[in-house]
Enzyme design. Structure first.
Site, PDB file in Angstrom:
ATOM      1  N   ASP A 128       0.813  -1.213   0.000  1.00  0.00           N
ATOM      2  CA  ASP A 128       0.000   0.000   0.000  1.00  0.00           C
ATOM      3  C   ASP A 128       0.846   1.262   0.000  1.00  0.00           C
ATOM      4  OD1 ASP A 128      -2.195  -1.670   0.212  1.00  0.00           O
ATOM      5  OD2 ASP A 128      -2.385  -1.418   2.386  1.00  0.00           O
ATOM      6  N   LYS A 129       0.232   2.339  -0.429  1.00  0.00           N
ATOM      7  CA  LYS A 129       0.888   3.646  -0.472  1.00  0.00           C
ATOM      8  C   LYS A 129       1.531   3.996   0.863  1.00  0.00           C
ATOM      9  CE  LYS A 129      -0.264   8.574  -0.711  1.00  0.00           C
ATOM     10  NZ  LYS A 129      -1.348   9.558  -0.873  1.00  0.00           N
TER      11      LYS A 129
END
Length: 354
Positions: A167-168
């Protein structure tokens, strides 16, 4: 209508894969064509080059080599001859890039590199793939810059590139394949669960028991499209997911947890830990940005707010990555220390005296 805040989060939740291959690889459909009833026999690469904008036969042949050209649901080579009413699909292991990938001089923390693989330590805040409002400033843009002088590496070539993703706002280790054989081999290792991936997380509370296994399908939350939810493994909803966890340090109101993935679903650790009542610290999407354990005092509330400011993202880090080198067969193992934002919060709780 998606507002700016939702757009920022939405990049973590790409469209659901529309196809799962026989090897269990999740693929995203990029193009879909049905041949006319009067279609003459025609090589599939010639069939597609006239239908896909800005494509070339070479690019389509590369996609076929990577198993990304399907006819009637089965992968075909570029010399396959399309027949009347054939269903032809172009699929990838990532969502579709809507714009050209531009090389951007974004610093990379390179842990290891040779002529076959590249291992990077991704910082929190860096999106992996372009899309959903993040068309620049991504890891793929950084890779385009890193490989700009390498004529053998093309960031849009489906046979190369990222083998997995995080994820970011999760930091940690990722491996990039620099050759088609490397991506095929590494992809097989991830599918067969022979890779070694360990995450470090700070969660609210102390899980009981202090070590265990969470089994629960991961799928879109029907009540919140920006969130994943956990469903019964027998429900037929979502994708089977397994997370092994162990409490490494009990800090009272929070704990440091080691998570080992058996599967790699979107938001798996975040959804699984919330499911057992212990959301990740400051995980906005899964309720961890609230005071879930501790004293109801102004001083303690201020302490937590300070910790949220020190670590303004979910406290999750892909700490270790192990795999067999796709060319040499050597066992490779890498470790990225817990970054400062998370380690500072851990130290704050160790010294908490309220």
């Amino acid at each position: 209508m998606i507002d700016d805040k939702e757009l920022e989060i939405f990049e973590e939740l790409p469209p659901e894969p529309t196809i799962v291959t026989a090897e269990g690889v999740e693929m995203y459909e990029h193009f879909h064509f049905v041949a006319d009833k009067g279609q003459e026999l025609l090589r599939v690469d010639k069939f597609l080059v006239t239908r896909i904008p800005k494509s070339s036969r070479n690019r389509i042949q590369q996609a076929a080599e990577a198993g990304c050209i399907l006819v009637n649901g089965k992968a075909v080579k570029s010399n396959y001859r399309v027949k009347p009413l054939d269903v032809v699909q172009v699929v990838m292991d990532r969502p579709r890039y809507e714009f050209e990938i531009l090389a951007e001089d974004i610093p990379l923390d390179i842990v290891y590199e040779d002529d076959t693989v590249l291992v990077v330590n991704k910082p929190a805040g860096l999106v992996v793939h372009p899309g959903h409002g993040n068309y620049s400033g991504t890891l793929v843009n950084a890779l385009a810059w890193h490989f700009k002088d390498n004529p053998d590496y093309d960031v849009t070539d489906p046979r190369l590139g990222l083998v997995h993703r995080i994820d970011k706002d999760t930091s940690g280790l990722l491996v990039i394949a620099k050759t088609p054989d490397a991506k095929t081999d590494l992809g097989r290792q991830f599918f067969n669960k022979t890779t070694k991936r360990e995450y470090a997380a700070v969660v609210w509370g102390v899980p009981s028991p202090k070590s265990g296994t969470i089994v629960g399908n991961i799928g879109r939350n029907p009540k919140d499209r920006l969130q994943m939810a956990v469903f019964d493994p027998d429900s037929g909803i979502g994708k089977y997911a397994v997370t092994h966890y162990e409490v490494i340090e009990d800090l009272g109101y929070v704990s440091v947890v080691k998570c080992v993935l058996e599967t790699g679903r979107t938001h798996q650790i975040r959804a699984h830990m919330r499911h057992i009542g212990h959301p990740l610290f400051n995980d906005t999407r899964y309720g961890g940005d609230q005071i879930l354990r501790g004293q109801k005092t102004t001083k303690y509330a201020q302490f937590i707010r300070n910790c949220f400011e020190l670590c303004p993202r979910q406290a999750l880090h892909a700490r270790t990555l192990g795999f067999r080198h796709p060319k040499t067969g050597q066992e490779m193992f890498f470790e990225a220390p817990i970054p400062e934002d998370i380690s500072t919060v851990i130290e704050k709780f160790r010294n908490l005296n309220i």
